[in-house]
Design an enzyme around this catalytic site. Sequence first.
Site, short mmCIF file in Angstrom:
data_model
loop_
_atom_site.label_atom_id
_atom_site.label_comp_id
_atom_site.label_asym_id
_atom_site.label_seq_id
_atom_site.Cartn_x
_atom_site.Cartn_y
_atom_site.Cartn_z
N SER A 61 -5.44 -2.58 2.09
CA SER A 61 -5.25 -1.33 2.84
C SER A 61 -4.91 -0.20 1.90
CB SER A 61 -4.13 -1.50 3.87
OG SER A 61 -2.86 -1.40 3.24
N ASP A 62 -5.25 1.02 2.30
CA ASP A 62 -4.68 2.17 1.60
C ASP A 62 -3.18 2.12 1.81
OD1 ASP A 62 -4.37 4.50 0.18
OD2 ASP A 62 -5.94 5.58 1.26
N TRP A 63 -2.44 2.78 0.94
CA TRP A 63 -0.99 2.64 0.92
C TRP A 63 -0.37 3.22 2.21
CZ3 TRP A 63 -3.12 0.09 -2.46
CH2 TRP A 63 -2.47 -0.52 -3.54
#
Length: 810
Positions: A225-227
């Site tokens: 996932s993106d952060w």
Amino acid sequence: MVKAEDLTLIEKASLLSGQSEWESRELKRRNIPAFVMSDGPNGVRRQTGSGDHLGLGESKPATCFPTAGTVANSWDPEEARLMGETLGAEARDLGVQVLLGPGINMKRNPLCGRNFEYYSEDPVLAGRLAAGFIEGIQSHGVGACPKHYAVNSQELRRQASNSIVDERTLREYYLTAFEIAVKEAKPWTIMSSYNMVNGVYAHESDHLITEILKGEWGFDGLVISDWGGSNDVVESARVGAGLEMPAAGLASARQVVQGVRDGRVTEAELNASAQGVLNTVERTRNTKPSGDGFLNEEDKKRNHEIARRIARKTAVLLRNEKNALPLKQNAKLVVVGDMAQTARYQGSGSSKVNAYRVDNLLDSLKVREDLQVLSFEQGYDRQGAVREDLIAQAVNTVNTTNPDVVIACIGLDERSESEGLDRSHLHIPQVQLDMLSQLVDTGKQIVVVLVAGSAVEVDFADEVDAILYVGLAGQAGALATVDVLTGDVNPSGHLAESWPVRYEDVPSAGNFPVEERDSVYREGPFVGYRYYSTRNIAVRYPFGYGLSYSSFEYSALSVDDKGVTFTVTNTSDVAGADVAQLYVHAAHSGVLRPARELKGFARVEIDAHESKQVRIDFDEYTFRHFDVASNSWQVEAGAWELFVGNNVENTPLSATHVIEGTMEPQPRNEALGHYWDGDVKNVTDAEFEALYGGKPDLYDPQGVFCANDAISSWSASRSVVARFVVNYLTKQSNKAMEHTGSPDLNSLFVLNMPPRAMAKMTAGAVSPEMVDGIVDIANKHFWRGTSHIIAEYFRNASANKKTLKEISHE
């Protein structure tokens, strides 16, 4: 190698969340080490200390290469591969095992604040460059992580937005670059985007991850996932998204275990997701620094020259009247512009690199023995303050020193291009334009060196003698710029995006960025040059455009069933390089298409007066379209028009080619109305629904906030506390912009963040149940929310201790 099925339920559930800002979870008892991730689109940002994902903390010195938007102007996958190889070696030596890049989202709109990190408005060009870059990184045992999958087009509300796009446009335009990169380069990981796509978060999208990425493309790596971009970890586990970052804490592991017990996710599905993490551990287990975890001086010197070499190929000559460039021997120069002395060479945000060396244009010109730098003037205030005195001083210096050429270095400042915010216009700061206008009035030859990570309006173009667009060229960009200005290097860059005359010409100008949750992509496939060429709208500089000190002629086009062959001749006395481009269009089609689509290209190095035969082969992407009715890729039989040249508007060669295809020509769907002429600014709701396949489900909050609404939306809350939070963060951001000239990325990140992300980014300090209390406060239930937060805080802390003991078998 450890198998997921050999782990306990809580162990494999725990692997699906990171344990720190940059590390996956370690299971010592099972001999499963953590692997280290780091930002790396144009340089390794290996942070020291606890780290932060926005690039505010200290990081190890590394080479800052040109940004992706600049590298794309080279149209050279081999240079992208070289850059990837160099970054892969640096990542290894700096202790990084997965490098988070490249960024290959399509440039839907030129105002996207992160466009400097993305290659192009065209998926074939972006995909080929990305493939080379990924192969280079992974040649050193470091995993690449192309991002952000998918349809991530704006920074405003990026964690709480919904991209509504029709299936054909999704497949043919927004996903094709990822498809090329995945199929050709086989990245070990891929990063999902923050946003929803047609109502489903990207990190838990069955359609994007299970069906397309893994099913159709055969991706066998790890989805990260993106952060802070994970929403429902149980759903993510079900569809095979293996790792949420950065540090969700152990509450996520407990949610997954409960999800198995409730039947929301099977243990087999959990095993598959956990195995993705374990496979990445094994792939990177032996990737260790060759030295002390820092770059040595020999590496720094070599890599600086590699960065310079790459930057040389990215410079785009936009204008060159009366051969103003290259500069004449012993030319007398006055250099004007703050950016000539203090280089702007990269964007702001998570990609920001701690460069160990940065060259500037002024000093790089001064060291040349074949040039005379008479003087330097600042010319303008970098932050846009009106300083008539600076302009007057620059003009006076030009008049008194009488130079042969004035080098004016202008462009966008640090505030204009950053992760976390979108640009508000396409203009260069007015104070710079005022300076340039008065310099033109001196009557001297004016050469503009233009610094910007993406397209800008250049109304001054016809007033100056030459414009060299250098983009954001990295730490060695100034040396490369001088190489081009002097003729040591013949400019060969070609624009990887269209430059409109004015922003109002952009097809999505009327609905970008969208402040609400839903962003409707009404323009469909008509983005960038696909729109301008279909509507015959004049642009300042077309896609693929770039001048040279050489001149080229195209001839002798021939077509066979496998591709096209033609001849390119250098008709000048100067060796150079051109970028040959192949565009296609179905001659008589009932399938909606733009007038031209890039389907192949070749960078050609040619000596003076030399001719070279060039071959561009057809491939699986050349003639296909996605047929929604059959849910499959098809090729329409019949006559296709082929165009060859060196930009989308300059295609002197053309031919008609008949192919058998996989389906007969289809009748036009007249319900698409304005789309048939590319007139997307006048598309009706009914026409969009015909393209989309139904009425989109738009979000109506009805005055009640939920965990997935951006915190910025609290400005309309009835809660005094919630409004105070928004006002405070907004003031902090504005204050930072005023005092430093750079945005406060932390404040912007929180404003764009939904509350549920707090449970994904605080290493377990905030649980999902505590988020419910925070949302209660935003909905004017202060005491209920506060008591809920306090109670859940203690309950979560106790549960975390118990879960940690289960995982560590204490």
